[in-house]
Design a protein around this motif. Structure first.
Motif, short mmCIF file in Angstrom:
data_model
loop_
_atom_site.label_atom_id
_atom_site.label_comp_id
_atom_site.label_asym_id
_atom_site.label_seq_id
_atom_site.Cartn_x
_atom_site.Cartn_y
_atom_site.Cartn_z
N LEU A 178 1.06 -0.98 -0.36
CA LEU A 178 -0.27 0.06 -0.47
C LEU A 178 0.57 1.57 -0.13
O LEU A 178 2.04 0.84 0.59
N ALA A 179 0.71 2.26 -1.28
CA ALA A 179 1.27 3.52 -0.86
C ALA A 179 1.08 4.44 -1.45
O ALA A 179 1.42 5.02 -2.13
N PHE A 180 -0.07 4.87 -1.46
CA PHE A 180 -1.17 5.97 -1.48
C PHE A 180 -1.06 6.72 -0.08
O PHE A 180 -0.16 6.08 0.56
N LYS A 181 -1.83 8.31 0.04
CA LYS A 181 -1.89 8.90 1.50
C LYS A 181 -2.88 8.29 2.01
O LYS A 181 -3.19 7.30 2.32
N ALA A 183 -7.71 -10.45 -0.27
CA ALA A 183 -6.57 -10.02 -0.14
C ALA A 183 -6.21 -10.84 1.57
O ALA A 183 -4.95 -11.57 1.37
N THR A 184 -7.37 -12.39 1.32
CA THR A 184 -6.89 -13.40 2.20
C THR A 184 -6.28 -14.04 2.35
O THR A 184 -5.08 -14.59 1.01
N GLY A 185 -5.27 -14.22 3.23
CA GLY A 185 -4.18 -15.35 2.87
C GLY A 185 -2.35 -14.64 2.27
O GLY A 185 -2.16 -15.11 2.12
N LYS A 186 -3.20 -13.72 2.32
CA LYS A 186 -1.66 -11.82 1.48
C LYS A 186 -0.80 -11.71 2.65
O LYS A 186 -1.36 -11.45 3.52
N LEU A 187 0.14 -11.62 2.39
CA LEU A 187 1.54 -10.46 3.34
C LEU A 187 0.93 -8.70 2.55
O LEU A 187 1.20 -8.44 1.59
N VAL A 188 0.34 -8.24 3.52
CA VAL A 188 -0.02 -6.68 2.99
C VAL A 188 1.04 -5.79 3.92
O VAL A 188 1.20 -6.30 4.89
N VAL A 189 1.71 -4.87 2.84
CA VAL A 189 3.12 -3.57 3.75
C VAL A 189 2.50 -2.77 3.63
O VAL A 189 2.05 -2.38 2.34
N SER A 190 2.27 -1.97 4.22
CA SER A 190 1.92 -0.97 4.09
C SER A 190 3.75 0.62 4.70
O SER A 190 3.79 0.43 5.11
N VAL A 191 2.93 1.31 3.88
CA VAL A 191 4.07 2.92 3.89
C VAL A 191 3.28 4.26 4.19
O VAL A 191 3.77 4.90 4.47
#
Ligand SMILES: NC(=O)C1=CN([C@@H]2O[C@H](COP(=O)(O)OP(=O)(O)OC[C@H]3O[C@@H](n4cnc5c(N)ncnc54)[C@H](OP(=O)(O)O)[C@@H]3O)[C@@H](O)[C@H]2O)C=CC1
Ligand SMILES: O=C(O)[C@@H]1CCC=N1
Length: 267
Positions: free
Chosen positions: A67-70, A85-93
């Motif tokens: 995730l690279a939005f505001k 996104a079930t079962g996925k790795l979610v990375v937020s900046v």
């Protein structure tokens, strides 16, 4: 590792460029999407990433979603997109957005990572701070290590330390660029070529900070090596202190930390 970027602005592109440059990700394993299509078109041109038709499709086709939005746009993710996104790795900046607010949006993700990267990542000289929502599996840890190593160095910190860390490593580049800008303007006003002044400022900054990092000595000792009694550096530092430089650093860090806390409390 297939990586999908939602948001393809300055930070998203810095990360994607780092990944491709270090060979962590081939271009055909990268996808992106942005709001107007402007950022995604640039990312696609720079990295060869595919532009996804929709966020849902991008999430479905990625192992890791970045995730690279505001920060204010986290809640624009729909339930249907979150389900993908079930079962996925979610990375937020997203600056200031907590793991709890990510969990509320992506309840079924396999794990969540909150990362604070910085723009020198675009040349592999970034430094990131990060924390996981749950203790990571070996493969999740390996994926995050690989992703962050392609940007530079990375340090795991407790989530409650991220506000201060954000100001140092996330905002920090702007601080050093501002110093470079002000020094070169001040030099120019006194007759030294501005481009030369910028080079001198940049190379002095790089050398001094490399020395500070490599020597592991207290900055105060390193300062003492530069200052001659009643000399030029003494005049510079005394003037800075007289004009409130320590207070300026302390108060500006507090104002930025406060804004990070405010973002973490906003929706
Ligand atoms: N810049 C930095 O130094 C750092 C930034 N960050 C964080 O990175 C994030 C992005 O910042 P930055 O790259 O600077 O910002 P930019 O404004 O450069 O980029 C934002 C991107 O998000 C896209 N976008 C906007 N709204 C949405 C939406 N609803 N869904 C999907 N995409 C959307 C934009 O689309 P389009 O291109 O089409 O307009 C653009 O590609 C922020 O959360 C910030 O806190 C973290 C560390 C450092
Ligand atoms: O200015 C911001 O909010 C983001 C976080 C750190 C750098 N840019």
């Amino acid at each position: 590792m297939k990586i999908g970027f939602i948001g393809a602005g300055n930070m998203g592109r810095a990360i994607a460029n780092g990944l491709v440059a270090k060979g962590v990700c081939k271009a055909d394993a990268l996808q992106c999407i942005s709001a107007s299509g402007k950022g995604s078109a640039i990312m696609a041109e720079q990295t060869g990433a595919r532009i996804a038709a929709s966020k849902k499709e991008l999430i479905e086709q990625s192992d890791v979603v970045v995730l690279a939005f505001k920060p204010q746009h986290l809640e624009t993710i729909t339930d249907e997109e979150a389900k993908a996104a079930t079962g996925k790795l979610v990375v937020s900046v997203l600056a200031g957005r907590t793991l709890a607010s990510m969990k509320a949006v992506f309840p079924e993700a396999s794990n969540l990572v909150r990362v604070m990267p910085n723009t020198p990542s675009q040349i592999g000289k970034g430094v990131s701070t990060y924390c996981f929502e749950q203790t990571p599996s070996d493969s999740q840890q390996a994926e995050v290590n690989e992703l962050l190593a392609s940007l530079g160095t990375a340090y795991e910190v407790a989530e409650d330390q991220l506000h201060v860390a954000t100001v140092i490593n996330g905002c920090g580049p702007a601080f050093y660029f501002r110093i470079g800008q002000l020094i070169s303007e001040a030099a120019d006003a006194r007759g030294l070529d501005k481009d030369l002044a910028l080079k001198l400022a940049a190379e002095t900054g790089i050398g001094s900070l490399e020395l500070m990092k490599a020597s592991k000595r207290d900055p105060k000792d390193l300062i003492d090596e530069v200052v001659s009694p009643n000399g030029v550096t003494h005049a510079l530092l005394t003037s800075l202190d007289r004009q409130g430089f320590p207070k300026i650093i302390d108060q500006s860090m507090q104002d930025a930390v406060d804004r990070s806390i405010e973002l973490s409390q906003s929706k």
